[in-house]
Enzyme design. Structure first.
Site, short mmCIF file in Angstrom:
data_model
loop_
_atom_site.label_atom_id
_atom_site.label_comp_id
_atom_site.label_asym_id
_atom_site.label_seq_id
_atom_site.Cartn_x
_atom_site.Cartn_y
_atom_site.Cartn_z
N TYR A 156 0.77 -1.07 0.01
CA TYR A 156 -0.23 -0.16 -0.05
C TYR A 156 0.68 1.18 0.13
O TYR A 156 0.35 2.52 0.09
CB TYR A 156 -0.96 -0.07 1.08
N LYS A 163 -2.65 9.50 -0.33
CA LYS A 163 -3.40 9.73 0.90
C LYS A 163 -2.98 10.75 1.88
O LYS A 163 -3.68 11.52 2.27
CB LYS A 163 -4.39 8.66 1.33
N ASP A 193 -14.80 -2.94 2.83
CA ASP A 193 -14.92 -4.00 2.07
C ASP A 193 -15.56 -3.41 0.59
O ASP A 193 -17.04 -3.37 0.32
CB ASP A 193 -16.01 -4.96 2.70
#
Length: 255
Positions: A156, A163, A193
């Site tokens: 990530y 972000k 999800d």
């Protein structure tokens, strides 16, 4: 919110056809805005379906295909909003794209693409939105972030960095745009999800870990974020500026 707080307002949601964006669109449609615009990339069927759902709630809506990572297409998106709606009151900067790679495997192209699709898209979108909003006395900008901005998750690195830039940029924009009557905040959604999350490496093991560590023992749903975003779009949030609200079901509370 007991009253319909968005009447007479125009809302634009990037990445609004599926997942978190779709949930936000349907939640804001409940507030009966004057018009909703769904920005999307390639899934025309999903965009049409979301627009139909919004219209079924009695709200005029249309979708515009774009690529938030390309400046000329972003400018065209906002030009179309101006031409078709005459104003913009709320921007939800939700569109995101990433490549799941560890830091040592990131090349120039993939790094730049993730930054363009996320951090730069938030900045440029805010700039273009602000120019429209100031003509009608102000507005609200809400970015969608994730816990990867402050914690390490496998693969990530690029999106987490992008972000983090978004969250920092929101603080600067909140100060600089306040004189124009524009409020800027970010919602950090934890692990939600979605189809995108299911592409993460070791998805099954990751979700088991998240569920076990979350106090209410489940993954987040797109609808969990939609209500927080709706609050930030309402007058009730006027005193909240330049903040990143973490809505993760309590996941980040435990060491």
């Amino acid at each position: 919110m007991t009253e319909r707080t968005l009447r007479q307002q125009v809302v634009l949601i990037t990445g609004g056809s599926r997942g978190i964006g779709r949930a936000i669109a349907l939640r804001l449609a409940y507030e009966q805005p004057a018009h909703m615009v769904i920005g999307y990339s390639m899934n025309h069927q999903a965009a049409r379906r979301t627009v139909n759902e919004i219209q079924a709630l009695g709200v005029p809506a249309f979708a515009i295909s774009t690529d938030v990572g390309k400046s000329e297409l972003m400018r065209d998106l906002f030009d179309q909003v101006r031409q078709r709606c005459g104003r913009l009151d709320i921007l939800i900067s939700n569109a995101a794209r990433t490549t799941f790679r560890p830091s040592m495997e990131l090349d120039d192209r993939s790094w730049q693409r993730v930054m363009d699709m996320n951090a730069r898209a938030f900045l440029l979108g805010s700039q273009l939105a602000a120019e429209l909003m100031r003509e009608h006395g102000g507005g609200r900008i809400v970015g969608i972030s994730s816990l990867g901005s402050r914690y390490v998750a496998p693969g990530y690195a690029a999106l987490g960095a992008a972000k983090a830039v978004m969250e920092t940029m929101a603080r600067y924009l909140a100060v600089e745009l306040a004189p124009w009557g524009i409020n800027v905040n970010v919602v950090c959604g934890g692990f939600i999800d979605t189809d995108s999350m299911r592409l993460a490496p070791d998805y099954k093991q990751l979700t088991e870990y998240i569920v076990n560590r979350t106090p209410i023992h489940r993954l987040g749903k797109p609808e969990d974020l939609a209500g927080v975003v709706a609050f930030l779009c309402s007058p009730d949030s006027d005193w909240i500026r330049g903040q990143t609200l973490v809505a993760d079901g309590g996941f980040s509370l435990s060491l």
